[in-house]
Design an enzyme around this catalytic site. Structure first.
Site, PDB file in Angstrom:
ATOM      1  N   CYS A 147     -51.131  40.999 -28.705  1.00  0.00           N
ATOM      2  CA  CYS A 147     -51.526  41.824 -27.577  1.00  0.00           C
ATOM      3  C   CYS A 147     -52.071  43.174 -28.051  1.00  0.00           C
ATOM      4  O   CYS A 147     -51.909  43.568 -29.204  1.00  0.00           O
ATOM      5  CB  CYS A 147     -50.350  42.033 -26.627  1.00  0.00           C
ATOM      6  SG  CYS A 147     -50.859  42.507 -24.954  1.00  0.00           S
ATOM      7  N   ASP A 205     -39.338  41.473 -21.904  1.00  0.00           N
ATOM      8  CA  ASP A 205     -39.665  42.632 -22.721  1.00  0.00           C
ATOM      9  C   ASP A 205     -38.534  43.645 -22.640  1.00  0.00           C
ATOM     10  O   ASP A 205     -37.722  43.621 -21.707  1.00  0.00           O
ATOM     11  CB  ASP A 205     -40.968  43.259 -22.207  1.00  0.00           C
ATOM     12  CG  ASP A 205     -41.657  44.146 -23.229  1.00  0.00           C
ATOM     13  OD1 ASP A 205     -41.101  44.329 -24.341  1.00  0.00           O
ATOM     14  OD2 ASP A 205     -42.748  44.658 -22.926  1.00  0.00           O
TER      15      ASP A 205
END
Length: 213
Positions: free
Chosen positions: A13, A132
């Protein structure tokens, strides 16, 4: 004849350049993430993202990350870039996430009071759930890990592990959680938005093949 174990998928990412996208794919990444959240140091414009998506071709999944964005902006970005998958990292509702006629991942930040199973149930149409680390003032990109045991029983083809991963800890993370995929950004960078190509190779090797540094 026994079948080989399924290798963990890897998403890189915070890609901001075609060079880094190509390096990630060459190292074995299954997906790349493009951040369309202007306050982020890894923000990429839709025009640059469109060039990256066009170069990578159809067999690398391109994921667009948005945070509490206006629906019109998401739709315009989709039309310009041709992203394969959406990732919502803010306080979006299930109804909001469904409106774009595109598969989506819902990021779930692991605050102390979050019930992972209930949080997943709140987004039944999501094709994946990205767990996360949580900080009250950040929507991801914290560089911190969380207690992996909180989701160790959720292994499946829709669990994505993120948060503070790097080449040194990803093998242990995969062993603890057995996720479908892992997601990394800062853990393979020289600076925010600039990937370390050697770290990319090391991370993907450790994640997919269980190698250690």
């Amino acid at each position: 004849m026994t079948s080989s174990p399924v290798k963990t998928k890897v998403k890189i990412c915070g890609i901001t350049s075609l060079e880094d996208a190509q390096a990630a794919v060459a190292a074995g990444a299954d997906a790349i993430g493009l951040v369309f959240y202007p306050p982020s140091s890894r923000y990429v414009t839709p025009l640059v993202a469109a060039e990256i998506v066009a170069d990578l071709g159809p067999f690398v999944t391109t994921v667009g990350l948005f945070v509490n964005e206006e629906a019109a902006v998401v739709k315009k970005t989709l039309a310009l870039t041709g992203l394969h998958l959406l990732q919502f990292h803010g306080d979006e509702s299930s109804q909001y996430c469904q409106q774009f006629e595109r598969p989506y991942i819902k990021a779930l930040r692991m605050s102390p009071d979050l019930d992972p199973l209930q949080a997943m149930a709140d987004f039944p149409e999501a094709c994946g759930y990205l767990f996360d680390a949580w900080q009250p003032d950040k929507f991801g990109g914290t560089g911190k890990t969380f207690d992996w045991q909180r989701i160790a029983g959720l292994a499946g083809d829709n669990v994505i592990l993120a948060g503070g991963l790097n080449p040194n800890n990803v093998k242990a993370a995969v062993q603890a959680v057995r996720p479908y995929a892992v997601d990394v950004s800062g853990g393979v960078e020289l600076a925010p938005g600039k990937k370390d190509h050697r770290a990319l190779n090391a991370f993907i090797s450790c994640a997919k093949h269980g190698k250690s540094l």
